[in-house]
Design a protein around this motif. Structure first.
Motif, PDB file in Angstrom:
ATOM      1  N   GLU A  91       0.830  -1.201   0.000  1.00 32.37           N
ATOM      2  CA  GLU A  91       0.000   0.000   0.000  1.00 32.37           C
ATOM      3  C   GLU A  91       0.869   1.257   0.000  1.00 32.37           C
ATOM      4  O   GLU A  91       2.081   1.218   0.255  1.00 32.37           O
ATOM      5  N   THR A  92       0.193   2.373  -0.246  1.00 29.29           N
ATOM      6  CA  THR A  92       0.867   3.684  -0.258  1.00 29.29           C
ATOM      7  C   THR A  92       0.642   4.364   1.088  1.00 29.29           C
ATOM      8  O   THR A  92      -0.493   4.488   1.556  1.00 29.29           O
ATOM      9  N   GLU A 140       9.687   1.002   3.487  1.00 31.55           N
ATOM     10  CA  GLU A 140      10.017   0.658   2.100  1.00 31.55           C
ATOM     11  C   GLU A 140      10.627  -0.735   2.009  1.00 31.55           C
ATOM     12  O   GLU A 140      10.393  -1.455   1.033  1.00 31.55           O
ATOM     13  N   TYR A 161       6.228  -1.226   1.150  1.00 39.51           N
ATOM     14  CA  TYR A 161       5.287  -0.112   1.070  1.00 39.51           C
ATOM     15  C   TYR A 161       5.856   1.004   0.195  1.00 39.51           C
ATOM     16  O   TYR A 161       7.077   1.193   0.112  1.00 39.51           O
ATOM     17  N   ARG A 162       4.961   1.706  -0.462  1.00 37.44           N
ATOM     18  CA  ARG A 162       5.345   2.933  -1.149  1.00 37.44           C
ATOM     19  C   ARG A 162       5.152   4.077  -0.154  1.00 37.44           C
ATOM     20  O   ARG A 162       4.059   4.261   0.375  1.00 37.44           O
ATOM     21  N   PHE A 173       0.088  13.357  -6.091  1.00 35.83           N
ATOM     22  CA  PHE A 173       0.128  11.916  -6.306  1.00 35.83           C
ATOM     23  C   PHE A 173      -1.190  11.461  -6.923  1.00 35.83           C
ATOM     24  O   PHE A 173      -2.267  11.662  -6.339  1.00 35.83           O
ATOM     25  N   ILE A 215      -4.010   6.798  -1.726  1.00 34.48           N
ATOM     26  CA  ILE A 215      -3.200   6.827  -0.498  1.00 34.48           C
ATOM     27  C   ILE A 215      -4.003   6.078   0.559  1.00 34.48           C
ATOM     28  O   ILE A 215      -5.133   6.441   0.872  1.00 34.48           O
TER      29      ILE A 215
END
Length: 647
Positions: free
Chosen positions: A518-519, A538, A542-543, A560, A564
């Motif tokens: 997920e972000t 990271e 995860y982003r 973005f 999110i």
């Protein structure tokens, strides 16, 4: 008519009228008496032959003398009767017979005396009436005065007069009060001061100051006494008026104590703010240290020579987190997070700090019962409560002694004795000292806010009140066993809870389910914390979109294009705080989850209003593993809530 009994410059009109005849009436009566007394001999000498025989002359002479004496007695009785009447009138006037007047009416000296006597009687009655009126007024003012009044002899200090207010105030009857001296009303501790403060008798009004008095039942009252010298009672005496200022002085003292307690609380608040600020920065440093240590440990091979050194550095950082938490507990700024915990571990964790608090002259004994199990409590609250109890125990043993901290499971007998809920299992944390102990009167007030037996400036009076409040919040009780000279035992009573604590090691490898794709939008103003948080997330897939403040986080969100899933934000940041950031982000991206990162109590004010279901808190300092677990829990919790059926 003049007030004085005789005033030559202002003679009576009646006296003026008879001035010309003064002295003639009495002289005429005396002359008449002589003439009358000589009349019989003269008549005999004129009309009878004095050459008669001797017996005849003797008879005539005797007859003339008898007639002279009888006539003289008759005329003299007129004078004597008037004088006797005046004498009786004078005696009646001297005896104070009201309304008595002489009945003699004549123009001679006797009449003048009678007139003067009547004038004197009028003057005396008028003056007596004026004195009686003045006395009634004085008595009325004295008796009706609502303030206690008493007159006392300047030499003997005997009480001479009291009013009804004094009788009511002191609780004695009038006769008993009049049999006492003024010193009998004073508290014994005031006697030396009274002996050295005797006032010189003068007509000036003098304020004798404030004195501690005692009533008939022994009650101490504080009286402000105003005293004036007086000779009204026919002797040198003092007339005193008392004002009961007990309540006023107690209010003043209470206000002074409150002001001192407020200053103490303000100092504690300032110290707490200072400690909280330091701990906030310290937590950021520790979070960075823990994060970098975790990053190194994941990169180092298992057989690396420096791996053990990095582990030691990490262990020291973990110990630093405990120290930071204890500092916040001391300043009452720790975030409240009730959890299932082992009370024995709480006591062990405080052992080193407690020994520093109490000093070297007190022996510390730790007695822990391994069967106490677990309780549901906030560790910081429990630690703060124990610190307060230990601090009180230390102050109760100024000469040193033994302090015992013990844990124990309560049996049914103890539960009944302590009047606890019989439906629950209970455990106790006991703090026992060998100090001064407490009287029953003190024990009845120890949990009241601001009540303290410590010297001025040595205590705020809030420690036990806060301890009682903490135990109420935790569903427990606080009890005390104490007696003067026999020490004190404080009992913290908590319900035991079922369940066991999860045991993990500091270097446990996180399971695979903590990874994700997920972000995450991260907003953190501390660079070190932000760096290690980004790296930790990271590495788990995860982003991460990282920003140094709220405005930067919103800018990243607008730029973005993709979804999110989670916002991880510090609560306190320059400019926009974490709460405001979360509110604005959820408006533009509905459904985004929020994980707050919080340092100390002030953060809770920014989080007020959010329910336990919608608020997720991660306290600093945290490890990379803790961050990954909380991120995964927040994301999984959001997924489960979306899957839950509605209606």
């Amino acid at each position: 008519m003049p007030d004085s009994l005789s005033t030559p410059s202002d003679p009576s009109p009646a006296v003026d009228t008879l001035t010309a005849a003064r002295g003639l009436g009495l002289r005429a009566r005396l002359l008449l008496m002589v003439l009358v007394a000589l009349t019989p001999p003269t008549i005999i000498a004129v009309f009878f032959d004095v050459r008669a025989s001797g017996s005849y002359r003797v008879a005539l002479l005797a007859l003339s003398l008898a007639l002279s004496l009888g006539l003289a007695y008759a005329v003299g009785s007129m004078i004597v009767t008037a004088v006797e009447s005046l004498t009786a009138d004078a005696h009646a006037l001297a005896a104070g017979v009201s309304g008595h007047r002489s009945t003699i009416r004549s123009s001679d000296e006797i009449g003048l005396l009678a007139l003067a006597l009547n004038q004197m009687a009028d003057t005396v009655e008028r003056r007596n009436a004026a004195l009686a009126d003045n006395e009634r007024r004085y008595r009325f003012l004295f008796e009706s005065n609502p303030l206690p009044m008493w007159a006392w002899d300047a030499e003997t200090t005997n009480i001479l007069a009291v009013n009804e207010a004094a009788i009511e105030k002191y609780g004695y009857d009038r006769d008993t009060l009049l049999s006492k001296r003024i010193v009998d009303l004073l508290d014994p501790e005031e006697l030396p001061r009274f002996s050295g403060a005797r006032l010189p008798l003068s007509e000036a009004r003098q304020n004798a100051g404030t004195w501690m008095h005692r009533t008939a039942v022994g009650q101490r009252i504080e009286m402000e006494v105003i005293t004036t010298s007086s000779r009204r009672l026919g002797r040198a005496s003092w007339l005193s008026v008392g004002i009961d200022v007990t309540a006023r002085r107690e209010a003043e003292r209470a206000l002074s104590r409150s002001e001192e307690q407020l200053r103490q609380a303000q100092k504690m608040e300032a110290i707490g703010t200072f400690a909280g600020g330091i701990s906030h920065d310290f937590n950021n440093l520790l979070t960075g240290m823990l994060g970098y240590c975790d990053l190194l440990l994941t990169q180092l091979p298992a057989d690396s020579m420096v791996r053990e050194d990095v582990g030691e550095i990490r262990a020291l950082a973990v110990h630093g987190t405990e120290l930071s938490r204890q500092i916040l507990a001391m300043s009452r700024r720790q975030m409240l997070q009730p959890t299932l915990l082992d009370p024995n571990e709480v006591v062990r964790g405080l052992d080193r700090l407690l020994r520093r608090v109490i000093g070297e002259n007190i022996e510390v004994a730790i007695e822990l019962d391994s069967a106490v199990g677990t309780v549901h409590a906030d560790a910081a609250q429990l630690e703060q409560t124990l610190l307060n109890l230990v601090s009180n125990a230390r102050d109760a043993m100024p000469q040193g002694g033994r302090l015992t901290i013990a844990t124990a499971v309560l049996d049914a007998t103890e539960i009944r004795r302590l009047r606890l809920d019989k439906q629950q299992d209970w455990m106790a944390i006991c703090v026992r000292d060998e100090g001064l102990g407490m009287s029953e009167q003190v024990r009845q007030h120890i949990f009241e806010p601001f009540f303290t037996t410590k010297p001025k400036g040595k205590g705020s009076g809030l420690g036990l009140a806060l301890a009682s409040n903490v135990m109420d919040q935790l569903g427990g009780e606080i009890r005390v066993d104490s007696a003067e000279g026999e020490g004190t035992t404080m009992h913290l009573l908590l319900p035991r809870r079922a369940g066991t604590l999860a045991v993990t090691t500091a270097l446990d490898e996180p399971p695979e389910q903590l990874d994700g794709q997920e972000t995450v939008l991260l907003s953190e103003d501390e660079a070190a914390v932000r760096t290690v948080a980004v790296a930790a997330l990271e590495r788990r897939g995860y982003r991460v979109l990282a920003a140094a403040d709220g405005e930067g986080a919103l800018a990243l969100s607008r730029a973005f294009p993709g979804p999110i899933h989670l916002l991880v934000t510090d609560v306190v940041m320059p400019g926009m705080n974490g709460r405001e950031l979360a509110d604005r982000l959820t408006q533009s991206r509905p459904g985004v989850q929020v994980l707050y990162v919080s340092g100390y109590t002030e953060d809770s004010e920014l989080l007020a209003g959010l329910s336990a279901e919608t608020r997720s808190l991660l306290p600093k300092p945290f490890t990379s593993l803790e961050l990954a677990r909380r991120v995964r829990a927040a994301l999984d919790g959001a997924r489960e809530s979306r899957r839950a059926p509605t209606g």
